[in-house]
Design a protein around this motif. Structure first.
Motif, PDB file in Angstrom:
ATOM      1  N   LEU A 162      -1.157  -7.869  23.510  1.00 58.52           N
ATOM      2  CA  LEU A 162      -2.080  -8.971  23.233  1.00 58.52           C
ATOM      3  C   LEU A 162      -2.517  -8.897  21.767  1.00 58.52           C
ATOM      4  N   PRO A 163      -2.623 -10.036  21.089  1.00 61.32           N
ATOM      5  CA  PRO A 163      -3.085 -10.011  19.697  1.00 61.32           C
ATOM      6  C   PRO A 163      -4.589  -9.743  19.636  1.00 61.32           C
ATOM      7  N   TYR A 164      -5.001  -8.942  18.668  1.00 56.57           N
ATOM      8  CA  TYR A 164      -6.423  -8.706  18.453  1.00 56.57           C
ATOM      9  C   TYR A 164      -6.697  -8.636  16.965  1.00 56.57           C
ATOM     10  N   VAL A 165      -7.940  -8.934  16.592  1.00 52.65           N
ATOM     11  CA  VAL A 165      -8.327  -8.944  15.185  1.00 52.65           C
ATOM     12  C   VAL A 165      -9.816  -8.647  15.095  1.00 52.65           C
ATOM     13  N   TYR A 166     -10.209  -8.027  13.994  1.00 51.75           N
ATOM     14  CA  TYR A 166     -11.626  -7.766  13.724  1.00 51.75           C
ATOM     15  C   TYR A 166     -12.148  -8.801  12.737  1.00 51.75           C
ATOM     16  N   ILE A 167     -13.390  -9.199  12.936  1.00 53.33           N
ATOM     17  CA  ILE A 167     -14.084 -10.042  11.967  1.00 53.33           C
ATOM     18  C   ILE A 167     -15.343  -9.300  11.548  1.00 53.33           C
ATOM     19  N   PRO A 168     -15.947  -9.649  10.408  1.00 48.99           N
ATOM     20  CA  PRO A 168     -17.022  -8.812   9.869  1.00 48.99           C
ATOM     21  C   PRO A 168     -18.362  -8.839  10.604  1.00 48.99           C
ATOM     22  N   SER A 169     -18.708  -9.911  11.334  1.00 52.71           N
ATOM     23  CA  SER A 169     -20.084 -10.026  11.818  1.00 52.71           C
ATOM     24  C   SER A 169     -20.194 -10.382  13.297  1.00 52.71           C
ATOM     25  N   LYS A 170     -20.931  -9.556  14.051  1.00 54.53           N
ATOM     26  CA  LYS A 170     -21.162  -9.858  15.464  1.00 54.53           C
ATOM     27  C   LYS A 170     -22.171 -10.992  15.633  1.00 54.53           C
ATOM     28  N   THR A 171     -23.085 -11.141  14.683  1.00 53.84           N
ATOM     29  CA  THR A 171     -24.069 -12.224  14.733  1.00 53.84           C
ATOM     30  C   THR A 171     -23.372 -13.575  14.601  1.00 53.84           C
ATOM     31  N   ASP A 172     -22.460 -13.678  13.629  1.00 56.26           N
ATOM     32  CA  ASP A 172     -21.722 -14.921  13.433  1.00 56.26           C
ATOM     33  C   ASP A 172     -20.796 -15.212  14.609  1.00 56.26           C
ATOM     34  N   SER A 224     -12.196  -0.851  12.025  1.00 52.72           N
ATOM     35  CA  SER A 224     -12.007  -2.294  11.934  1.00 52.72           C
ATOM     36  C   SER A 224     -10.713  -2.681  11.222  1.00 52.72           C
ATOM     37  N   ARG A 225      -9.591  -2.393  11.851  1.00 55.05           N
ATOM     38  CA  ARG A 225      -8.286  -2.782  11.335  1.00 55.05           C
ATOM     39  C   ARG A 225      -7.481  -3.375  12.466  1.00 55.05           C
ATOM     40  N   PRO A 226      -6.827  -4.471  12.321  1.00 52.81           N
ATOM     41  CA  PRO A 226      -6.699  -5.350  11.168  1.00 52.81           C
ATOM     42  C   PRO A 226      -7.925  -6.247  11.011  1.00 52.81           C
ATOM     43  N   LEU A 227      -8.433  -6.340   9.806  1.00 57.09           N
ATOM     44  CA  LEU A 227      -9.605  -7.157   9.510  1.00 57.09           C
ATOM     45  C   LEU A 227      -9.139  -8.533   9.013  1.00 57.09           C
ATOM     46  N   ALA A 228      -9.717  -9.569   9.574  1.00 56.48           N
ATOM     47  CA  ALA A 228      -9.341 -10.933   9.209  1.00 56.48           C
ATOM     48  C   ALA A 228      -9.813 -11.263   7.797  1.00 56.48           C
ATOM     49  N   SER A 229      -9.027 -12.057   7.094  1.00 57.25           N
ATOM     50  CA  SER A 229      -9.417 -12.532   5.767  1.00 57.25           C
ATOM     51  C   SER A 229     -10.527 -13.563   5.913  1.00 57.25           C
ATOM     52  N   ARG A 230     -11.109 -13.983   4.803  1.00 62.97           N
ATOM     53  CA  ARG A 230     -12.178 -14.985   4.839  1.00 62.97           C
ATOM     54  C   ARG A 230     -11.672 -16.277   5.501  1.00 62.97           C
ATOM     55  N   LYS A 231     -10.476 -16.709   5.111  1.00 61.27           N
ATOM     56  CA  LYS A 231      -9.903 -17.952   5.632  1.00 61.27           C
ATOM     57  C   LYS A 231      -9.629 -17.845   7.135  1.00 61.27           C
ATOM     58  N   LEU A 232      -9.029 -16.736   7.568  1.00 59.95           N
ATOM     59  CA  LEU A 232      -8.733 -16.533   8.984  1.00 59.95           C
ATOM     60  C   LEU A 232     -10.023 -16.412   9.793  1.00 59.95           C
ATOM     61  N   ARG A 274     -25.169 -14.431   4.507  1.00 58.02           N
ATOM     62  CA  ARG A 274     -24.552 -13.429   3.647  1.00 58.02           C
ATOM     63  C   ARG A 274     -23.101 -13.808   3.377  1.00 58.02           C
ATOM     64  N   SER A 275     -22.610 -13.428   2.201  1.00 56.25           N
ATOM     65  CA  SER A 275     -21.239 -13.748   1.834  1.00 56.25           C
ATOM     66  C   SER A 275     -20.265 -12.852   2.606  1.00 56.25           C
ATOM     67  N   TYR A 276     -19.014 -13.242   2.591  1.00 56.13           N
ATOM     68  CA  TYR A 276     -17.967 -12.476   3.269  1.00 56.13           C
ATOM     69  C   TYR A 276     -17.892 -11.051   2.729  1.00 56.13           C
ATOM     70  N   GLN A 277     -18.009 -10.906   1.396  1.00 53.49           N
ATOM     71  CA  GLN A 277     -17.936  -9.577   0.780  1.00 53.49           C
ATOM     72  C   GLN A 277     -19.075  -8.675   1.252  1.00 53.49           C
TER      73      GLN A 277
END
Length: 152
Positions: free
Chosen positions: A102-112, A34-42, A21-24
Motif C-alpha cells: 500500500l502507498p504511504y506518505v508523511y506530511i509535516p502537520s497533524k493539525t493541518d 518521517s520518510r518519505p516526506l511529501a513535498s510542499r506541492k504534494l 506556519r510555512s512549510y519549512q
C-alpha cells in the motif's frame, strides 16, 4: 438585542488564531521516521484529496481504524503526520503498508491533516479510499506518492 457579548461587556474581540506556519517551519518539527516526506506541492494535493474524500465519507481516520482496515485488506493511500510524538503510537503503520504494497506518505502537520479531514482535532493517520467522484485527484496523488523513494 442586536449587540454581541463583546460589545456589551466592553471587551475587545479575541485575536485570530496563530498565523499559519510555512512549510519549512513545519518540516523542522517532523520526527526521525518521517520518510518519505511529501513535498510542499504534494502536501497541498493530499490535503485537497483528503477534503474531497471526507466530503464523500471515504476516509479512515486514526491509528486504530486505519490499522483495522489495513488488516482487512482495504486499499488506499495512507497519509501519516510527521510531527506526531511519541512515534511509538504509529510507527508500525508504514511496515503494515509495505507488507501489503500500500502507498504511504508523511506530511509535516497533524493539525493541518485533521483540519483537511473536517475536524478540529489533530489526526496522525488517515487512509484515503478511492472513489469515482474524485478519482482524478486520487490518481494524481497516488502516482506522486508511488514515485517517492521508500526509506532503506
Amino acid at each position: 438585542m442586536g449587540r454581541s457579548k463583546h460589545q456589551e461587556s466592553g471587551e475587545a474581540p479575541e485575536p485570530e488564531a496563530a498565523p499559519e506556519r510555512s512549510y519549512q517551519e513545519l518540516v523542522e518539527n517532523v520526527n526521525a521516521i518521517s520518510r518519505p516526506l511529501a513535498s510542499r506541492k504534494l502536501t497541498r494535493k493530499l490535503y485537497k484529496c483528503v477534503k474531497k474524500a471526507a466530503k464523500h465519507k471515504q476516509i479512515r481516520r486514526g491509528v486504530k481504524e486505519v490499522q483495522k482496515f489495513i488488516n482487512k485488506g482495504e486499499k488506499g493511500i495512507t497519509v501519516l503526520a510527521g510531527d506526531t510524538l511519541p512515534i511509538d503510537v504509529y510507527c508500525h503503520i508504514p511496515i503494515m503498508c509495505e507488507d501489503r504494497n500500500l502507498p504511504y506518505v508523511y506530511i509535516p502537520s497533524k493539525t493541518d491533516l485533521g483540519a483537511a479531514a473536517g475536524t478540529k482535532r489533530p489526526t496522525c493517520v488517515i487512509m484515503i479510499k478511492p472513489h469515482e467522484e474524485y478519482q482524478e485527484t486520487y490518481d494524481e496523488c497516488l502516482e506522486d506518492v508511488e514515485a517517492l523513494p521508500l526509506p532503506l
